[in-house]
Design a protein around this motif. Sequence first.
Motif, PDB file in Angstrom:
ATOM      1  N   MET A 183       0.846  -1.185   0.000  1.00 57.05           N
ATOM      2  CA  MET A 183       0.000   0.000   0.000  1.00 57.05           C
ATOM      3  C   MET A 183       0.886   1.241   0.000  1.00 57.05           C
ATOM      4  O   MET A 183       1.579   1.490   0.967  1.00 57.05           O
ATOM      5  CB  MET A 183      -0.886   0.006   1.229  1.00 57.05           C
ATOM      6  CG  MET A 183      -1.818  -1.186   1.320  1.00 57.05           C
ATOM      7  SD  MET A 183      -2.878  -1.109   2.759  1.00 57.05           S
ATOM      8  CE  MET A 183      -4.157  -0.069   2.130  1.00 57.05           C
ATOM      9  N   GLN A 184       0.858   1.948  -1.100  1.00 59.38           N
ATOM     10  CA  GLN A 184       1.724   3.109  -1.241  1.00 59.38           C
ATOM     11  C   GLN A 184       0.929   4.396  -1.093  1.00 59.38           C
ATOM     12  O   GLN A 184      -0.142   4.543  -1.673  1.00 59.38           O
ATOM     13  CB  GLN A 184       2.409   3.076  -2.604  1.00 59.38           C
ATOM     14  CG  GLN A 184       3.396   4.201  -2.785  1.00 59.38           C
ATOM     15  CD  GLN A 184       4.204   4.030  -4.052  1.00 59.38           C
ATOM     16  OE1 GLN A 184       4.309   2.940  -4.592  1.00 59.38           O
ATOM     17  NE2 GLN A 184       4.770   5.126  -4.525  1.00 59.38           N
ATOM     18  N   TRP A 185       1.480   5.308  -0.297  1.00 61.88           N
ATOM     19  CA  TRP A 185       0.932   6.646  -0.202  1.00 61.88           C
ATOM     20  C   TRP A 185       1.623   7.501  -1.267  1.00 61.88           C
ATOM     21  O   TRP A 185       2.788   7.314  -1.568  1.00 61.88           O
ATOM     22  CB  TRP A 185       1.216   7.249   1.160  1.00 61.88           C
ATOM     23  CG  TRP A 185       0.539   6.564   2.318  1.00 61.88           C
ATOM     24  CD1 TRP A 185      -0.019   5.320   2.338  1.00 61.88           C
ATOM     25  CD2 TRP A 185       0.394   7.091   3.626  1.00 61.88           C
ATOM     26  NE1 TRP A 185      -0.518   5.043   3.573  1.00 61.88           N
ATOM     27  CE2 TRP A 185      -0.276   6.124   4.398  1.00 61.88           C
ATOM     28  CE3 TRP A 185       0.748   8.278   4.235  1.00 61.88           C
ATOM     29  CZ2 TRP A 185      -0.590   6.312   5.727  1.00 61.88           C
ATOM     30  CZ3 TRP A 185       0.443   8.470   5.569  1.00 61.88           C
ATOM     31  CH2 TRP A 185      -0.229   7.498   6.308  1.00 61.88           C
TER      32      TRP A 185
ATOM     33  N   PRO B 247      -4.050   4.959  -0.255  1.00 64.29           N
ATOM     34  CA  PRO B 247      -4.417   3.919  -1.228  1.00 64.29           C
ATOM     35  C   PRO B 247      -5.910   3.850  -1.542  1.00 64.29           C
ATOM     36  O   PRO B 247      -6.296   3.471  -2.643  1.00 64.29           O
ATOM     37  CB  PRO B 247      -3.941   2.633  -0.558  1.00 64.29           C
ATOM     38  CG  PRO B 247      -2.827   3.069   0.319  1.00 64.29           C
ATOM     39  CD  PRO B 247      -3.228   4.427   0.823  1.00 64.29           C
ATOM     40  N   ASP B 248      -6.749   4.272  -0.581  1.00 60.68           N
ATOM     41  CA  ASP B 248      -8.196   4.234  -0.834  1.00 60.68           C
ATOM     42  C   ASP B 248      -8.717   5.492  -1.533  1.00 60.68           C
ATOM     43  O   ASP B 248      -9.909   5.661  -1.725  1.00 60.68           O
ATOM     44  CB  ASP B 248      -8.960   4.005   0.474  1.00 60.68           C
ATOM     45  CG  ASP B 248      -8.808   5.143   1.470  1.00 60.68           C
ATOM     46  OD1 ASP B 248      -8.161   6.165   1.152  1.00 60.68           O
ATOM     47  OD2 ASP B 248      -9.323   5.013   2.604  1.00 60.68           O
TER      48      ASP B 248
END
Length: 176
Positions: A1-3, A27-28
Amino acid sequence: MQWTNLNEQTVYENRWFRVNLADVVLPDGKHLDHFLIRLRAVAAATVVNEANEVLLLWRHRFITDSWGWELAAGVVEDGEDIAVAAAREMEEETGWRPEGLRPLMTVEPANGLIDARHHFYWCCEAGYTGHPADDFESSRRAWVPLKLVPDMIARGEIPAANMAAALLMLHHMRLG
């Protein structure tokens, strides 16, 4: 999960650091305002003698109001080679000029908030050049047996995590 950092604005800046506010996409897809501190790299160095003693500084850190053992360290000046900065800091703070510095490790001590990398170097030989120019950096300098490092860390005598990591690495390399 990358910001993902979309944009940054400087909120405060001085000679030592910048405080920025970043617009980060999670990520969302949600956005998050995230403060971060941009710092110059830090270089640190020490010497381990034939008796497997390491040269350390006994320092007070007013921010945390704590005392502890540390390696000589400081910021890398603009355009300065990191190893050269490590050697300079060691001589300025200890009065010992390192010979044949070798990379030990690089750590990111607080990478959720600060971008600074701390680069650690060590050597087996150093020449004493006289009383340290920056003697205000520490209350004393001492040769500490590497075999004592793990217990010193456990007792809180080496409170800085980056210093503890570097000294444990040296302990492992020399005595492990």
